[in-house]
Design an enzyme around this catalytic site. Structure first.
Site, PDB file in Angstrom:
ATOM      1  N   GLN A 136       0.997  -0.580   7.600  1.00  0.00           N
ATOM      2  CA  GLN A 136       1.200  -1.191   6.282  1.00  0.00           C
ATOM      3  C   GLN A 136       2.681  -1.260   5.952  1.00  0.00           C
ATOM      4  O   GLN A 136       3.350  -0.221   5.872  1.00  0.00           O
ATOM      5  CB  GLN A 136       0.465  -0.364   5.221  1.00  0.00           C
ATOM      6  CG  GLN A 136       0.701  -0.839   3.791  1.00  0.00           C
ATOM      7  CD  GLN A 136      -0.146  -0.065   2.791  1.00  0.00           C
ATOM      8  OE1 GLN A 136      -1.374  -0.159   2.785  1.00  0.00           O
ATOM      9  NE2 GLN A 136       0.494   0.709   1.940  1.00  0.00           N
ATOM     10  N   GLY A 137       3.220  -2.455   5.775  1.00  0.00           N
ATOM     11  CA  GLY A 137       4.630  -2.644   5.449  1.00  0.00           C
ATOM     12  C   GLY A 137       4.820  -2.889   3.959  1.00  0.00           C
ATOM     13  O   GLY A 137       5.049  -4.040   3.548  1.00  0.00           O
ATOM     14  N   TYR A 138       4.731  -1.848   3.170  1.00  0.00           N
ATOM     15  CA  TYR A 138       4.907  -1.951   1.720  1.00  0.00           C
ATOM     16  C   TYR A 138       6.201  -1.266   1.278  1.00  0.00           C
ATOM     17  O   TYR A 138       7.137  -1.898   0.826  1.00  0.00           O
ATOM     18  CB  TYR A 138       3.718  -1.316   1.003  1.00  0.00           C
ATOM     19  CG  TYR A 138       2.550  -2.242   0.739  1.00  0.00           C
ATOM     20  CD1 TYR A 138       2.323  -3.361   1.528  1.00  0.00           C
ATOM     21  CD2 TYR A 138       1.654  -1.988  -0.294  1.00  0.00           C
ATOM     22  CE1 TYR A 138       1.262  -4.208   1.294  1.00  0.00           C
ATOM     23  CE2 TYR A 138       0.581  -2.829  -0.540  1.00  0.00           C
ATOM     24  CZ  TYR A 138       0.378  -3.938   0.252  1.00  0.00           C
ATOM     25  OH  TYR A 138      -0.680  -4.768   0.013  1.00  0.00           O
ATOM     26  N   SER A 139       6.255   0.066   1.404  1.00  0.00           N
ATOM     27  CA  SER A 139       7.373   0.839   0.854  1.00  0.00           C
ATOM     28  C   SER A 139       8.688   0.495   1.533  1.00  0.00           C
ATOM     29  O   SER A 139       8.740   0.231   2.735  1.00  0.00           O
ATOM     30  CB  SER A 139       7.101   2.340   0.996  1.00  0.00           C
ATOM     31  OG  SER A 139       5.990   2.724   0.226  1.00  0.00           O
TER      32      SER A 139
ATOM     33  N   SER B  56       3.088   4.676   8.317  1.00  0.00           N
ATOM     34  CA  SER B  56       2.210   5.440   9.202  1.00  0.00           C
ATOM     35  C   SER B  56       1.758   4.575  10.377  1.00  0.00           C
ATOM     36  O   SER B  56       1.440   3.397  10.201  1.00  0.00           O
ATOM     37  CB  SER B  56       0.982   5.938   8.439  1.00  0.00           C
ATOM     38  OG  SER B  56       1.352   6.724   7.331  1.00  0.00           O
TER      39      SER B  56
ATOM     40  N   GLU C  81      -7.549   0.866  -1.298  1.00  0.00           N
ATOM     41  CA  GLU C  81      -7.030   2.109  -0.744  1.00  0.00           C
ATOM     42  C   GLU C  81      -7.617   3.289  -1.486  1.00  0.00           C
ATOM     43  O   GLU C  81      -7.733   4.390  -0.938  1.00  0.00           O
ATOM     44  CB  GLU C  81      -5.502   2.125  -0.847  1.00  0.00           C
ATOM     45  CG  GLU C  81      -4.848   3.311  -0.175  1.00  0.00           C
ATOM     46  CD  GLU C  81      -3.339   3.227  -0.241  1.00  0.00           C
ATOM     47  OE1 GLU C  81      -2.685   3.814   0.648  1.00  0.00           O
ATOM     48  OE2 GLU C  81      -2.811   2.576  -1.154  1.00  0.00           O
TER      49      GLU C  81
ATOM     50  N   SER D 278       3.841   7.193  -7.187  1.00  0.00           N
ATOM     51  CA  SER D 278       4.076   8.520  -7.755  1.00  0.00           C
ATOM     52  C   SER D 278       3.290   8.714  -9.050  1.00  0.00           C
ATOM     53  O   SER D 278       2.822   7.760  -9.679  1.00  0.00           O
ATOM     54  CB  SER D 278       5.568   8.712  -8.024  1.00  0.00           C
ATOM     55  OG  SER D 278       5.979   7.865  -9.090  1.00  0.00           O
TER      56      SER D 278
ATOM     57  N   GLU E  95       4.442   9.443 -11.868  1.00  0.00           N
ATOM     58  CA  GLU E  95       5.124   8.782 -12.977  1.00  0.00           C
ATOM     59  C   GLU E  95       4.748   7.300 -13.044  1.00  0.00           C
ATOM     60  O   GLU E  95       4.521   6.749 -14.137  1.00  0.00           O
ATOM     61  CB  GLU E  95       6.643   8.928 -12.810  1.00  0.00           C
ATOM     62  CG  GLU E  95       7.171  10.344 -12.995  1.00  0.00           C
ATOM     63  CD  GLU E  95       6.926  11.243 -11.790  1.00  0.00           C
ATOM     64  OE1 GLU E  95       7.148  12.456 -11.906  1.00  0.00           O
ATOM     65  OE2 GLU E  95       6.499  10.720 -10.732  1.00  0.00           O
TER      66      GLU E  95
END
Length: 387
Positions: free
Chosen positions: A120-123, A157, A241, A366, A368
């Protein structure tokens, strides 16, 4: 609501238990890897939750109860950790909801057979929990043909093992925040255009990676949901997810809690009122999370439910790691008896639980960020000022 399993589910349980017993027989169980994924695929056990696939892609289909049963039996059999989770539980349902027929035909059978692995290429650096701050760009050459992708993803991952990556990238020049994003399906086998660097942890392991895209190609027909609709598709994927996979995760949590309870009984820590109270509280909260997840999956589409679920399990798991160290006492800070400077430092299961669970309230959005989403989109509170 009635959460009891029916006769159909129990028959499915018997079938799953028998298959796992047969395929996990032997002195050593299979290790996580492609061979085990293909074994699961041959048995039709990948993609049970693709409810509207109707077995079209080589997989079995199962009711929600059946999916929970399979997850329970898989955990009970101590089967290997899965490498195909991202393709099966995230991309697969996303293609069913947002992909076109050609995309489903191309990718779903390969996932169901356990033949292609995904990451997964998100962050990104500076765009982790705040996903709308993505800076990776995808430019379409001369207005047509393939996209060329440039940028960096992190905390990825299985990137070193994956065949494909679903990448959230900015396809509209000059766009900001959630506008102008697209979800592209990118083959990882592009030497010189995609570089994967492991992120080494203090334990010596490398569960995550940095991925660098330098002109990597993605075909125009591999944009999911259409160009510029990436934010809507990405949010749908994140909701999945926190779907049935959350129940699978909770079964793993239950096994970890049982290990901590056994240790507390063996060491006598369970006789301490404060420890006993924390153990009971962890058990009760885990049951609550299970009912919450089942109710959500059964059709309770309350706004913010996935965000609440993330807050619940992240805090719970971090507290479990802390409790594990409290139960262990002073030995919790010691390394293995056979430690040697020439060998990688190895943690035991509860030490790994404690250290890894510190990140639970950060990754995947997160605490927050989750509270901000609930405040703004559910409670209608004023939005926080952003630059």
């Amino acid at each position: 609501m009635d959460f009891a399993f029916g006769p159909e589910d129990e028959a499915f349980r018997h079938e799953a238990r028998a298959w796992l017993a047969e395929h996990l027989a032997g002195d050593l169980p299979p290790v996580p890897g492609r061979a085990w994924e293909r074994e699961l695929g041959t048995g039709g056990w990948i993609g049970l939750g693709w409810s509207d696939a109707r077995g079209t892609y080589g997989n079995r289909t199962a009711t929600l109860g059946g999916q929970v049963v399979w997850a329970e039996e898989y955990a009970r059999a101590h089967a290997p950790a899965r490498l195909g989770h991202l393709g099966e539980n995230l991309l697969g349902p996303t293609l069913l909801a947002h992909g076109d027929a050609a995309q489903r035909t191309r990718f779903l059978p390969a996932i169901a057979r356990g033949e292609e692995l995904w990451c997964q290429g998100y962050s990104e650096p500076g765009a982790g929990s705040d996903l709308a701050a993505v800076r990776t760009v995808a430019v379409r050459a001369d207005g047509g043909g393939a996209y060329r992708i440039s940028g960096q993803k992190t905390w990825t991952s299985h990137a070193h093992e994956a065949d494909w990556c679903f990448v959230l990238a900015r396809t509209t020049p000059g766009s900001r925040r959630h506008h102008g994003l697209s979800l592209l399906l990118v083959p990882m086998g592009q030497p010189g255009r995609i570089e994967v660097r492991p992120i080494r942890q203090l334990s010596g392991d490398a569960d995550f990676n940095e991925v660098f895209f330098d002109g990597a190609e993605a075909r125009a027909e591999h944009v999911v949901g259409g160009e510029g609709n990436g934010w809507r598709v990405a949010l749908g994927l994140l909701a999945r997810e926190r779907g049935v996979s959350t129940l699978t995760q909770q079964i793993g949590f239950a096994a970890e809690l049982a290990r901590v309870i056994r240790l507390a009984v063996r060491t006598g820590a369970a006789e301490e009122p404060a420890v006993r109270d924390r153990l009971v509280r962890q058990w009760a909260e885990l049951q609550t999370m299970r009912w919450h997840a089942l109710r959500t999956l059964a059709g309770d589409d309350a706004p913010g439910a996935p965000n609440v679920a993330k807050l619940l399990w992240a805090g719970w798991h971090r507290r479990l790691g802390e409790l594990a160290m409290q139960v262990r006492g002073a030995p919790a800070v010691l390394g293995p008896d056979d430690w040697h400077p020439d060998r990688p430092y190895r943690l035991d299961a509860l030490q790994r639980l404690f250290l890894f669970s510190r990140a639970d309230t950060i990754y995947g959005g997160s605490d927050e960020i989750q509270r901000g989403i609930i405040a703004e989109r559910v409670l209608g509170l004023p939005k926080e000022a952003r630059p």
